[in-house]
Design an enzyme around this catalytic site. Structure first.
Site, short mmCIF file in Angstrom:
data_model
loop_
_atom_site.label_atom_id
_atom_site.label_comp_id
_atom_site.label_asym_id
_atom_site.label_seq_id
_atom_site.Cartn_x
_atom_site.Cartn_y
_atom_site.Cartn_z
N HIS A 12 48.54 44.82 110.63
CA HIS A 12 48.08 45.21 109.29
C HIS A 12 48.15 44.03 108.31
O HIS A 12 48.30 44.23 107.11
CB HIS A 12 48.89 46.39 108.74
N SER A 41 32.72 20.53 98.68
CA SER A 41 32.03 21.22 97.59
C SER A 41 31.17 20.23 96.81
O SER A 41 31.54 19.07 96.64
CB SER A 41 33.05 21.86 96.65
N LYS A 60 37.81 19.97 97.47
CA LYS A 60 37.63 21.07 98.42
C LYS A 60 37.41 20.57 99.85
O LYS A 60 36.71 19.60 100.09
CB LYS A 60 36.45 21.96 98.02
N GLU A 105 33.80 30.06 108.98
CA GLU A 105 33.07 31.04 108.17
C GLU A 105 31.73 31.40 108.80
O GLU A 105 31.30 32.56 108.77
CB GLU A 105 32.88 30.50 106.75
#
Length: 475
Positions: A155, A276, A282, A289
Site C-alpha cells: 500500500h 527541463s 532538473k 515515465e
C-alpha cells in the site's frame, strides 16, 4: 494496381480507393510475401501449373524483387492497393505477364494471414531477446545488492524489511513469465494458414502441410475457414505485449519514485534522463515515465483489436484489415522502449546507505513480535494484539520497536522475553526468513543464481528458434 475488377464496369471512387488502400502500413509484410510466393511457386511448378522455364523466370524475379525491396530500390506507389498488388506489379514488371501466374491457387485472404503470422513469429522472438537483456540487467543489479536491507512496502507504506536484491529481482521473475508466454504463443500458433484460399481450400494447393513446413511452421491449420478468419494469434500477441507493458510500467513507476528527492534511492545515468527547458537543475526520469505511459498504448491496442474481432461472422471480412496497425504499433514501440529501459536499469547507481536508512522505520519489525509469540503457542489473534500494543507504546514514547527495552516488553506481555531481542533488528528479521521464496540473503542469492540459469536456457531457446528460421529469405 488492384488484383480484382474484371466484373466491374468502372473504377472505384477516389474515396473508396483511399478507404480500401492498406499498402501504407502493410508494406512491412513484403519480405514475408516474397517468402510465401517462393514456396507457392514450387508447388505450382511441381503440379505443372507453371512450367519449369517460366518458374525459373518467376523465381529469379522474386529473388531480385526481394533484394530491391531490402535496398529500397523497389517501393510501393500510390496506385497500389496493398502489399499483394504491389508485389505482383513488381513481379510482372520484371518477368512480364507470366508473373501473374503466381496468383493461381491462393487468395489474399490466406496470403495476408500467413504473412502476418510469419511477421509475428520473427518479431516476438526479437521481443523475447530484448526482454532477456532486461532480465540480465536486473539480475546483475541484484547480485550487487545482496547485502542491502531495504524497507519493503505494501500500500506504498512501510511493511517489513527485505533484502533489496529481492526487490530488484522480483522484476526478473515477472519478465521471465512474459518470455514464457512468447514460447507458449509459438507452440500454439506455429501452424500455417496458407492453402486455405479464400475460405474453402484450393484444388491447386493440395499439400498445405508441406508448404507450412517449408515456411518454418510445424504444419498447417486444420480448417480452411478458421485459417482465414483466425486472428487469435494477433490478439494473443497483443496481450503478451500489454502484460509486458504493465510489468515495464511498474518498473518505471518504482524508478520514478526511487529517483525523487524524497526517496533519493537511485541516480539515473545521464544517458537515460532528460532535463527541463526552463529549470536548469532538473534531471527527469523520462525513460521510466515513457515506460509507464506506453503501457496504456499497449493495452489500448489490445482492446482495439478485440473490439474489431467481436461478432465477426463466417470467414474473412474486410474488418480484418484493421488487425495489423495495432500490432505493428505495439511491436514498434516496445522494441524502442526495451533497449532504453534496459540501459537505464543496467547503469543505475543505487544509494545503499539511503535505502537502508529507514528500513526499520514505520514499525516494520512488528510482525517479528507477533511471530515470536505465535511460536510460543500463543494464538496469533492475541499475538497480533500484543504486537499492536508494542507499536502503540513506541508511538507514544517517540521510539522505534528495536529501541524498546526488555523491561518495557515484559510489562506489555510476560511472554515477550529477552530472546526476542535477537529478532527485533533488521538482520534478525531478514535472516529468519529462509524459505526458497523468502528474503534472507541466502534465499535471495540462491534465487538470483537460479534466475541466471533460467535466462541462459531462455537464450538457448530463442537461439534455437532463430537458427531454425535463419535460412529464410526474410531473415
Amino acid at each position: 494496381m488492384t488484383l480484382w475488377g474484371g466484373r466491374f464496369e468502372s473504377s472505384p471512387a477516389q474515396a473508396m480507393a483511399a478507404l480500401s488502400r492498406s499498402v501504407g502500413f502493410d508494406w512491412r509484410l513484403a519480405p514475408y510475401e516474397i517468402e510465401v510466393n517462393l514456396v507457392h511457386l514450387s508447388n505450382l511448378i511441381e503440379q505443372s501449373i507453371v512450367t519449369k522455364d517460366d518458374g525459373a523466370k518467376i523465381k529469379a524475379a522474386l529473388m531480385e524483387l526481394a533484394s530491391d525491396i531490402g535496398s529500397g530500390k523497389f517501393k510501393y506507389t500510390p496506385e497500389d492497393e496493398d502489399v499483394h498488388s504491389a508485389i505482383e506489379r513488381g513481379l510482372i514488371e520484371k518477368c512480364g505477364p507470366v508473373g501473374g501466374a503466381i496468383r493461381a491457387g491462393r487468395s489474399r485472404n490466406d496470403l495476408v494471414v500467413t504473412d502476418f503470422k510469419l511477421y509475428l513469429v520473427d518479431h516476438l522472438l526479437e521481443v523475447a531477446s530484448e526482454v532477456s537483456n532486461l532480465v540480465k540487467a536486473f539480475n546483475a543489479q541484484s547480485e550487487k545488492h545482496l547485502d542491502v536491507i531495504a524497507p519493503g512496502f505494501t500500500h506504498t507504506q512501510h511493511a517489513q524489511p527485505i533484502t533489496f536484491a529481492q526487490e530488484l529481482s522480483k522484476h526478473s521473475h515477472a519478465l521471465l513469465r512474459d518470455i514464457d508466454r512468447v514460447f507458449d504463443w509459438l507452440d500454439r500458433n506455429n501452424l500455417s494458414p496458407f492453402g486455405a484460399g479464400a475460405l474453402a481450400g484450393s484444388s491447386i494447393q493440395k499439400d498445405p502441410e508441406k508448404s507450412g513446413v517449408a515456411l518454418g511452421f510445424n504444419g498447417a491449420m486444420a480448417n480452411s475457414i478458421d485459417a482465414v478468419s483466425d486472428r487469435d494469434f494477433a490478439a494473443e500477441a497483443l496481450f503478451i505485449i500489454a502484460m509486458l507493458g504493465v510489468h515495464l510500467s511498474r518498473i518505471g513507476e518504482e524508478f520514478i519514485l526511487w529517483s525523487s528527492t524524497e526517496f533519493n534511492w537511485v541516480a539515473i545515468d545521464d544517458a537515460y534522463a532528460t532535463g527541463s527547458s526552463i529549470m536548469p537543475q532538473k534531471k527527469n526520469a523520462d525513460v521510466a515515465e515513457l515506460a509507464r505511459g506506453k503501457s496504456g498504448r499497449f493495452i489500448g491496442n489490445l482492446t482495439s483489436l478485440l473490439v474489431v474481432l467481436k461478432a465477426m461472422p463466417f470467414a474473412y471480412n474486410r474488418d480484418l484489415q484493421e488487425d495489423k496497425e495495432p500490432v505493428f504499433d505495439s511491436v514498434d514501440q516496445l522494441l524502442i522502449l526495451l533497449p532504453a529501459l534496459t540501459g537505464m536499469v543496467a547503469t543505475a547507481k543505487f544509494n545503499k546507505a539511503q535505502i537502508s536508512k529507514t528500513a526499520s522505520s514505520g514499525f516494520s519489525l512488528a510482525t517479528e513480535i507477533a511471530d515470536f509469540l505465535a511460536k510460543k503457542q500463543i494464538p496469533f489473534s492475541i499475538a497480533h494484539e500484543v504486537a499492536g500494543e508494542c507499536v502503540k507504546f513506541c508511538e507514544k514514547s517517540g521510539i522505534e520497536l528495536h529501541e524498546i527495552t526488555d523491561d518495557q516488553l515484559l510489562k506489555i506481555h510476560p511472554a515477550l522475553t529477552k530472546d526476542l531481542r535477537a529478532l527485533l533488528n533488521l538482520e534478525g528479521a531478514i535472516s529468519s526468513r529462509t524459505s526458497a521464496m523468502a528474503t534472507s540473503k541466502k534465499s535471495v542469492s540462491q534465487a538470483v543464481t537460479q534466475l541466471n540459469k533460467e535466462i541462459t536456457k531462455v537464450d538457448a531457446e530463442i537461439s534455437k528458434h532463430q537458427k531454425r528460421l535463419s535460412g529464410m529469405i526474410r531473415s
